[in-house]
Design a protein around this motif. Sequence first.
Motif, PDB file in Angstrom:
ATOM      1  N   GLU A  65      10.133  28.884  35.876  1.00 57.29           N
ATOM      2  CA  GLU A  65      10.749  27.764  35.156  1.00 57.29           C
ATOM      3  C   GLU A  65      10.633  26.492  35.979  1.00 57.29           C
ATOM      4  O   GLU A  65      11.103  26.421  37.104  1.00 57.29           O
ATOM      5  CB  GLU A  65      12.227  28.074  34.885  1.00 57.29           C
ATOM      6  CG  GLU A  65      12.415  29.247  33.947  1.00 57.29           C
ATOM      7  CD  GLU A  65      13.879  29.579  33.747  1.00 57.29           C
ATOM      8  OE1 GLU A  65      14.740  28.837  34.248  1.00 57.29           O
ATOM      9  OE2 GLU A  65      14.155  30.589  33.095  1.00 57.29           O
ATOM     10  N   PRO A  66      10.004  25.430  35.422  1.00 55.91           N
ATOM     11  CA  PRO A  66       9.817  24.193  36.183  1.00 55.91           C
ATOM     12  C   PRO A  66      11.117  23.451  36.448  1.00 55.91           C
ATOM     13  O   PRO A  66      11.189  22.621  37.330  1.00 55.91           O
ATOM     14  CB  PRO A  66       8.886  23.357  35.296  1.00 55.91           C
ATOM     15  CG  PRO A  66       9.049  23.918  33.931  1.00 55.91           C
ATOM     16  CD  PRO A  66       9.413  25.364  34.098  1.00 55.91           C
ATOM     17  N   SER A  67      12.193  23.724  35.696  1.00 54.63           N
ATOM     18  CA  SER A  67      13.439  23.001  35.904  1.00 54.63           C
ATOM     19  C   SER A  67      14.099  23.394  37.219  1.00 54.63           C
ATOM     20  O   SER A  67      14.996  22.726  37.685  1.00 54.63           O
ATOM     21  CB  SER A  67      14.390  23.262  34.744  1.00 54.63           C
ATOM     22  OG  SER A  67      14.690  24.636  34.687  1.00 54.63           O
ATOM     23  N   HIS A  68      13.657  24.489  37.847  1.00 51.48           N
ATOM     24  CA  HIS A  68      14.255  24.920  39.099  1.00 51.48           C
ATOM     25  C   HIS A  68      13.452  24.455  40.308  1.00 51.48           C
ATOM     26  O   HIS A  68      13.735  24.882  41.418  1.00 51.48           O
ATOM     27  CB  HIS A  68      14.401  26.444  39.121  1.00 51.48           C
ATOM     28  CG  HIS A  68      15.431  26.926  38.147  1.00 51.48           C
ATOM     29  ND1 HIS A  68      16.769  26.735  38.339  1.00 51.48           N
ATOM     30  CD2 HIS A  68      15.305  27.552  36.959  1.00 51.48           C
ATOM     31  CE1 HIS A  68      17.436  27.252  37.329  1.00 51.48           C
ATOM     32  NE2 HIS A  68      16.566  27.760  36.477  1.00 51.48           N
ATOM     33  N   LEU A  69      12.420  23.630  40.106  1.00 50.53           N
ATOM     34  CA  LEU A  69      11.686  23.104  41.247  1.00 50.53           C
ATOM     35  C   LEU A  69      12.603  22.146  41.999  1.00 50.53           C
ATOM     36  O   LEU A  69      13.308  21.348  41.397  1.00 50.53           O
ATOM     37  CB  LEU A  69      10.435  22.346  40.786  1.00 50.53           C
ATOM     38  CG  LEU A  69       9.300  23.190  40.235  1.00 50.53           C
ATOM     39  CD1 LEU A  69       8.196  22.293  39.720  1.00 50.53           C
ATOM     40  CD2 LEU A  69       8.761  24.115  41.300  1.00 50.53           C
ATOM     41  N   PRO A  70      12.605  22.212  43.330  1.00 49.21           N
ATOM     42  CA  PRO A  70      13.468  21.294  44.076  1.00 49.21           C
ATOM     43  C   PRO A  70      12.967  19.856  43.971  1.00 49.21           C
ATOM     44  O   PRO A  70      11.788  19.617  43.696  1.00 49.21           O
ATOM     45  CB  PRO A  70      13.372  21.815  45.507  1.00 49.21           C
ATOM     46  CG  PRO A  70      12.096  22.569  45.565  1.00 49.21           C
ATOM     47  CD  PRO A  70      11.865  23.107  44.182  1.00 49.21           C
ATOM     48  N   ASN A  71      13.869  18.928  44.175  1.00 51.62           N
ATOM     49  CA  ASN A  71      13.527  17.508  44.144  1.00 51.62           C
ATOM     50  C   ASN A  71      12.554  17.230  45.294  1.00 51.62           C
ATOM     51  O   ASN A  71      12.880  17.491  46.451  1.00 51.62           O
ATOM     52  CB  ASN A  71      14.806  16.681  44.308  1.00 51.62           C
ATOM     53  CG  ASN A  71      14.563  15.197  44.188  1.00 51.62           C
ATOM     54  OD1 ASN A  71      13.447  14.723  44.282  1.00 51.62           O
ATOM     55  ND2 ASN A  71      15.632  14.457  43.985  1.00 51.62           N
ATOM     56  N   PRO A  72      11.352  16.710  45.025  1.00 58.56           N
ATOM     57  CA  PRO A  72      10.375  16.495  46.092  1.00 58.56           C
ATOM     58  C   PRO A  72      10.770  15.359  47.034  1.00 58.56           C
ATOM     59  O   PRO A  72      10.144  15.179  48.072  1.00 58.56           O
ATOM     60  CB  PRO A  72       9.088  16.146  45.329  1.00 58.56           C
ATOM     61  CG  PRO A  72       9.552  15.622  44.028  1.00 58.56           C
ATOM     62  CD  PRO A  72      10.829  16.340  43.711  1.00 58.56           C
ATOM     63  N   PHE A  73      11.809  14.598  46.694  1.00 57.09           N
ATOM     64  CA  PHE A  73      12.252  13.490  47.530  1.00 57.09           C
ATOM     65  C   PHE A  73      13.381  13.881  48.476  1.00 57.09           C
ATOM     66  O   PHE A  73      13.820  13.071  49.275  1.00 57.09           O
ATOM     67  CB  PHE A  73      12.733  12.330  46.658  1.00 57.09           C
ATOM     68  CG  PHE A  73      11.650  11.713  45.815  1.00 57.09           C
ATOM     69  CD1 PHE A  73      10.343  11.697  46.239  1.00 57.09           C
ATOM     70  CD2 PHE A  73      11.959  11.133  44.606  1.00 57.09           C
ATOM     71  CE1 PHE A  73       9.351  11.124  45.466  1.00 57.09           C
ATOM     72  CE2 PHE A  73      10.976  10.553  43.829  1.00 57.09           C
ATOM     73  CZ  PHE A  73       9.669  10.544  44.262  1.00 57.09           C
ATOM     74  N   ARG A  74      13.882  15.109  48.360  1.00 56.90           N
ATOM     75  CA  ARG A  74      15.012  15.522  49.187  1.00 56.90           C
ATOM     76  C   ARG A  74      14.665  16.788  49.967  1.00 56.90           C
ATOM     77  O   ARG A  74      13.797  17.559  49.568  1.00 56.90           O
ATOM     78  CB  ARG A  74      16.222  15.806  48.300  1.00 56.90           C
ATOM     79  CG  ARG A  74      16.613  14.621  47.463  1.00 56.90           C
ATOM     80  CD  ARG A  74      17.853  14.883  46.727  1.00 56.90           C
ATOM     81  NE  ARG A  74      18.938  14.287  47.519  1.00 56.90           N
ATOM     82  CZ  ARG A  74      20.172  14.215  47.107  1.00 56.90           C
ATOM     83  NH1 ARG A  74      20.516  14.716  45.960  1.00 56.90           N
ATOM     84  NH2 ARG A  74      21.085  13.643  47.849  1.00 56.90           N
ATOM     85  N   ALA A  75      15.370  16.997  51.074  1.00 58.79           N
ATOM     86  CA  ALA A  75      15.203  18.226  51.844  1.00 58.79           C
ATOM     87  C   ALA A  75      15.701  19.393  50.992  1.00 58.79           C
ATOM     88  O   ALA A  75      16.580  19.232  50.142  1.00 58.79           O
ATOM     89  CB  ALA A  75      15.981  18.140  53.146  1.00 58.79           C
ATOM     90  N   PHE A  76      15.124  20.562  51.217  1.00 64.14           N
ATOM     91  CA  PHE A  76      15.410  21.714  50.371  1.00 64.14           C
ATOM     92  C   PHE A  76      15.730  22.906  51.253  1.00 64.14           C
ATOM     93  O   PHE A  76      14.992  23.214  52.193  1.00 64.14           O
ATOM     94  CB  PHE A  76      14.185  22.002  49.493  1.00 64.14           C
ATOM     95  CG  PHE A  76      14.259  23.292  48.729  1.00 64.14           C
ATOM     96  CD1 PHE A  76      15.144  23.450  47.679  1.00 64.14           C
ATOM     97  CD2 PHE A  76      13.446  24.358  49.062  1.00 64.14           C
ATOM     98  CE1 PHE A  76      15.214  24.633  46.979  1.00 64.14           C
ATOM     99  CE2 PHE A  76      13.497  25.543  48.366  1.00 64.14           C
ATOM    100  CZ  PHE A  76      14.393  25.677  47.319  1.00 64.14           C
ATOM    101  N   LYS A  77      16.834  23.578  50.961  1.00 64.59           N
ATOM    102  CA  LYS A  77      17.203  24.780  51.701  1.00 64.59           C
ATOM    103  C   LYS A  77      16.769  25.992  50.894  1.00 64.59           C
ATOM    104  O   LYS A  77      17.208  26.184  49.768  1.00 64.59           O
ATOM    105  CB  LYS A  77      18.705  24.821  51.943  1.00 64.59           C
ATOM    106  CG  LYS A  77      19.125  25.976  52.811  1.00 64.59           C
ATOM    107  CD  LYS A  77      20.596  25.910  53.140  1.00 64.59           C
ATOM    108  CE  LYS A  77      20.991  27.013  54.078  1.00 64.59           C
ATOM    109  NZ  LYS A  77      22.406  26.939  54.439  1.00 64.59           N
ATOM    110  N   ASN A  78      15.905  26.798  51.481  1.00 65.93           N
ATOM    111  CA  ASN A  78      15.422  28.000  50.815  1.00 65.93           C
ATOM    112  C   ASN A  78      16.577  28.988  50.709  1.00 65.93           C
ATOM    113  O   ASN A  78      17.151  29.383  51.724  1.00 65.93           O
ATOM    114  CB  ASN A  78      14.270  28.602  51.628  1.00 65.93           C
ATOM    115  CG  ASN A  78      13.587  29.721  50.911  1.00 65.93           C
ATOM    116  OD1 ASN A  78      14.220  30.470  50.162  1.00 65.93           O
ATOM    117  ND2 ASN A  78      12.290  29.853  51.131  1.00 65.93           N
ATOM    118  N   PRO A  79      16.941  29.397  49.490  1.00 60.37           N
ATOM    119  CA  PRO A  79      18.090  30.297  49.355  1.00 60.37           C
ATOM    120  C   PRO A  79      17.852  31.690  49.933  1.00 60.37           C
ATOM    121  O   PRO A  79      18.796  32.369  50.314  1.00 60.37           O
ATOM    122  CB  PRO A  79      18.311  30.364  47.840  1.00 60.37           C
ATOM    123  CG  PRO A  79      17.042  29.935  47.227  1.00 60.37           C
ATOM    124  CD  PRO A  79      16.357  29.042  48.206  1.00 60.37           C
TER     125      PRO A  79
END
Length: 184
Positions: A65-79
């Motif tokens: 689902e593309p709606s769960h892609l993280p914001n490419p402008f912010r840091a992302f914590k891998n769950p």
Amino acid sequence: MAATAESYIKLAQSLPPQLLRFFTRYKPRIVEPPTVATPFSTSKTSAAPPGLNTQQATTLRHRLEPSHLPNPFRAFKNPETGQWRDPIYSLRRQADLVKMARANGVEELLPYTVKGTDARIQRRAEHGLRVKGTGVGQKIKGKAWERTMKGRLEKRKQAMEGMPKLIAEWKLKGHGRGWKKYPK
């Protein structure tokens, strides 16, 4: 419906290549087609497909689902691992994308970024101008000559007001006749 599709196509053709690439990779949430139901149900009671446990099924669903892609402008914590991943776009590249999007009238389609107009306006409202000396009761530090100028001008003004008296005194005592007020 056909008119809006044609307008989207014309808009896409008029965008700069960098913006077009960005929107190709990260589809705007406004224009995204409705998500197709995945073979895995979102309810907690449903069983995972054969060969996958529930966590693997959830991970697979998030990848589909593309709606769960993280914001490419912010840091992302891998769950899964708990590791932080840097933003895909640096602040400089974010600013460039925002400027291009603003020029083309599509800034609201970008994901949230601190470089966006809304964030900048909000920050200005919260923190003000943030230039020292522009607040209530504050003074700008300035250079040393600027800070001492007021005192020097006052001293010079008093010297000019006392000048006639000084000239008269010089005429009486000047040129070795008891004058002691020579400048240093």
